[in-house]
Design an enzyme around this catalytic site. Structure first.
Site, PDB file in Angstrom:
ATOM      1  N   ASP A 134      26.105  37.751  53.444  1.00 41.34           N
ATOM      2  CA  ASP A 134      26.620  37.516  52.099  1.00 41.34           C
ATOM      3  C   ASP A 134      27.464  36.247  51.958  1.00 41.34           C
ATOM      4  O   ASP A 134      27.191  35.420  51.100  1.00 41.34           O
ATOM      5  CB  ASP A 134      27.426  38.735  51.614  1.00 41.34           C
ATOM      6  CG  ASP A 134      27.928  38.573  50.193  1.00 41.34           C
ATOM      7  OD1 ASP A 134      27.137  38.147  49.338  1.00 41.34           O
ATOM      8  OD2 ASP A 134      29.115  38.855  49.937  1.00 41.34           O
ATOM      9  N   LEU A 169      21.712  43.057  52.779  1.00 39.92           N
ATOM     10  CA  LEU A 169      20.940  42.066  53.523  1.00 39.92           C
ATOM     11  C   LEU A 169      21.826  41.220  54.436  1.00 39.92           C
ATOM     12  O   LEU A 169      22.977  40.938  54.111  1.00 39.92           O
ATOM     13  CB  LEU A 169      20.209  41.136  52.555  1.00 39.92           C
ATOM     14  CG  LEU A 169      19.265  41.792  51.542  1.00 39.92           C
ATOM     15  CD1 LEU A 169      18.814  40.757  50.512  1.00 39.92           C
ATOM     16  CD2 LEU A 169      18.061  42.421  52.240  1.00 39.92           C
ATOM     17  N   SER A 216      29.015  42.037  37.057  1.00 41.55           N
ATOM     18  CA  SER A 216      29.427  42.100  38.449  1.00 41.55           C
ATOM     19  C   SER A 216      30.425  40.989  38.756  1.00 41.55           C
ATOM     20  O   SER A 216      31.420  41.199  39.460  1.00 41.55           O
ATOM     21  CB  SER A 216      28.212  41.991  39.363  1.00 41.55           C
ATOM     22  OG  SER A 216      28.587  42.121  40.717  1.00 41.55           O
ATOM     23  N   LYS A 281      50.609  47.922  48.862  1.00 44.62           N
ATOM     24  CA  LYS A 281      50.422  48.692  50.092  1.00 44.62           C
ATOM     25  C   LYS A 281      49.513  49.898  49.857  1.00 44.62           C
ATOM     26  O   LYS A 281      48.605  50.167  50.646  1.00 44.62           O
ATOM     27  CB  LYS A 281      51.773  49.155  50.636  1.00 44.62           C
ATOM     28  CG  LYS A 281      51.688  49.875  51.971  1.00 44.62           C
ATOM     29  CD  LYS A 281      53.064  50.245  52.501  1.00 44.62           C
ATOM     30  CE  LYS A 281      52.960  50.961  53.855  1.00 44.62           C
ATOM     31  NZ  LYS A 281      54.294  51.333  54.383  1.00 44.62           N
ATOM     32  N   LYS A 297      44.172  43.870  44.117  1.00 41.35           N
ATOM     33  CA  LYS A 297      44.297  44.936  43.116  1.00 41.35           C
ATOM     34  C   LYS A 297      44.280  44.426  41.676  1.00 41.35           C
ATOM     35  O   LYS A 297      43.966  45.180  40.754  1.00 41.35           O
ATOM     36  CB  LYS A 297      45.563  45.744  43.361  1.00 41.35           C
ATOM     37  CG  LYS A 297      46.858  45.045  42.993  1.00 41.35           C
ATOM     38  CD  LYS A 297      48.064  45.968  43.125  1.00 41.35           C
ATOM     39  CE  LYS A 297      49.332  45.264  42.639  1.00 41.35           C
ATOM     40  NZ  LYS A 297      50.508  46.157  42.674  1.00 41.35           N
TER      41      LYS A 297
END
Length: 381
Positions: A134, A169, A216, A281, A297
């Site tokens: 990737d 892949l 995405s 955390k 995050k």
């Protein structure tokens, strides 16, 4: 060394270590891909996450001294959860795309490739190998297509006859001149279901995607999301599976070959409200092993706020108020203002007005003013 026999041994061994499909191709430059990439750059369709050097993306000889062939591998992953969790009107949930279920696939595939490299070197001492998954320079899909793993579908995913497009892949460049496998003929035909279903129209045409408006990609950005796409994202926290879910070749495809890819339902479909206050955390301890955590995050929290706005979740007003008034990040505060505006109500107007009096960031102020204007317009209507 008999190269043909070595290839057969590699294929057998790959199955023993949990590689679901393997293919071999030449290390010739990817001429067709180069043309497509240049066109993508010209149209400004690239996401920015890719290797920027198109020459390196398309010429293995720039990455490896005297490459002779490339080995492509594929591992199938699940499309369904064995255990289901469902959100409720007072406890809504988000969703991570299937490519982020279980352990980070980059690590899993690298492990398989490392084993494969060791196996090859033991049998062919002069072997040299360079593996990537990737984030390497080469296009995983272009290698897989030429190595006969599957064909490149109109949704820009590799579609395999055995597992549909639900495959990860990876590839390995080597100096061993393996006999190349035969590519699989395109089987999409006249089907355009993926193009028709794409929520943002990112699939411009079969095989061409505007990555900058693909959900995405959008879910992985860290800035304010353009207004146009906020409601379209729905409750997606990371990634999008729409173009795969509608593909006829994925019908009934659900493979649970690898324990590492089995999803924890509480991570794959987490509760939204707790995400708003999760610490760095806690986030790392909870989501750190998944592929969806690589951007940290902030994008996940922003998307969780958008999802609460999408659901018009009145039970989240208190949490959103805390975020709006106390979070140090303008993007998070501003997105909370937008979500509160979607939820609406008298109390929300009071919260937005209070925040407007104290806010100094121009982007957040714009979001607050827009949310209040929307609510005032709805009240008059």
């Amino acid at each position: 060394m008999d190269i043909r026999r070595l290839k057969e041994e590699i294929i057998t061994y790959s199955q023993e270590i949990g590689i679901d499909k393997i293919g071999f191709t030449t290390a010739d430059p990817f001429i067709t891909l180069k043309g497509r990439l240049l066109r993508q750059r010209e149209l400004n369709y690239q996401s920015g996450f890719e290797e920027p050097d198109i020459e390196k993306r398309t010429d293995p000889s720039l990455l490896f001294d005297e490459p002779a062939s490339i080995i492509s591998i594929a591992l199938a992953y699940p499309s369904k959860m064995k255990t289901h969790v469902r959100g409720t009107k007072t406890d809504r949930r988000g969703i991570f795309s299937r490519s982020s279920w279980g352990d980070d696939y980059h690590i899993v595939l690298r492990n398989r490739l490392e084993k494969l490299e060791k196996f090859i070197v033991e049998r062919y001492p002069d072997a040299r190998c360079k593996s990537m998954v990737d984030t390497g320079e080469l296009s995983d899909r272009a290698v897989a297509e030429r190595a006969g793993i599957g064909w490149s579908g109109k949704n820009c995913s590799i579609i395999t006859p055995e597992f549909g497009s639900y495959v990860y892949l990876g590839e390995m460049i080597t100096n061993i001149p393996f006999e190349p496998d035969t590519p699989i003929e395109d089987q999409c035909g006249t089907c355009n279901k993926c193009l028709e279903a794409c929520p943002t129209g990112a699939l411009v045409q079969g095989g061409q995607i505007n990555a900058k408006i693909c959900i995405s990609y959008l879910t992985q950005t860290k800035d304010f999301l353009p207004e146009t796409y906020r409601s379209v994202i729905g409750n997606r926290l990371y990634g999008c599976d729409t173009c795969q879910m509608v593909c006829p070749y994925n019908k009934g495809m659900d493979f649970h070959f690898h324990p590492e890819f089995e999803p924890d339902p509480e991570l794959a479909k987490p509760r939204l409200k707790p995400l708003l206050s999760i610490s760095n955390k806690e986030f790392k301890n909870t989501f750190g092993k998944t592929a969806g955590a690589w951007r940290g995050k902030k994008p996940i929290q922003r998307n969780a706020i958008l999802a609460l706005g999408h659901f018009k979740d009145e039970t989240a007003v208190g949490e959103l108020e805390k975020v709006l008034k106390h979070d140090p990040r303008p993007v998070i505060r501003g997105t909370a203002a937008w979500a509160l505006g979607k939820i609406g109500g008298k109390r929300v107007k009071e919260i937005l007005s209070e925040a407007l009096a104290d806010e100094r960031d121009p982007d957040v102020l714009e979001e607050l003013e827009g949310a209040l204007e929307k609510l005032n317009h709805e009240t008059k209507a």
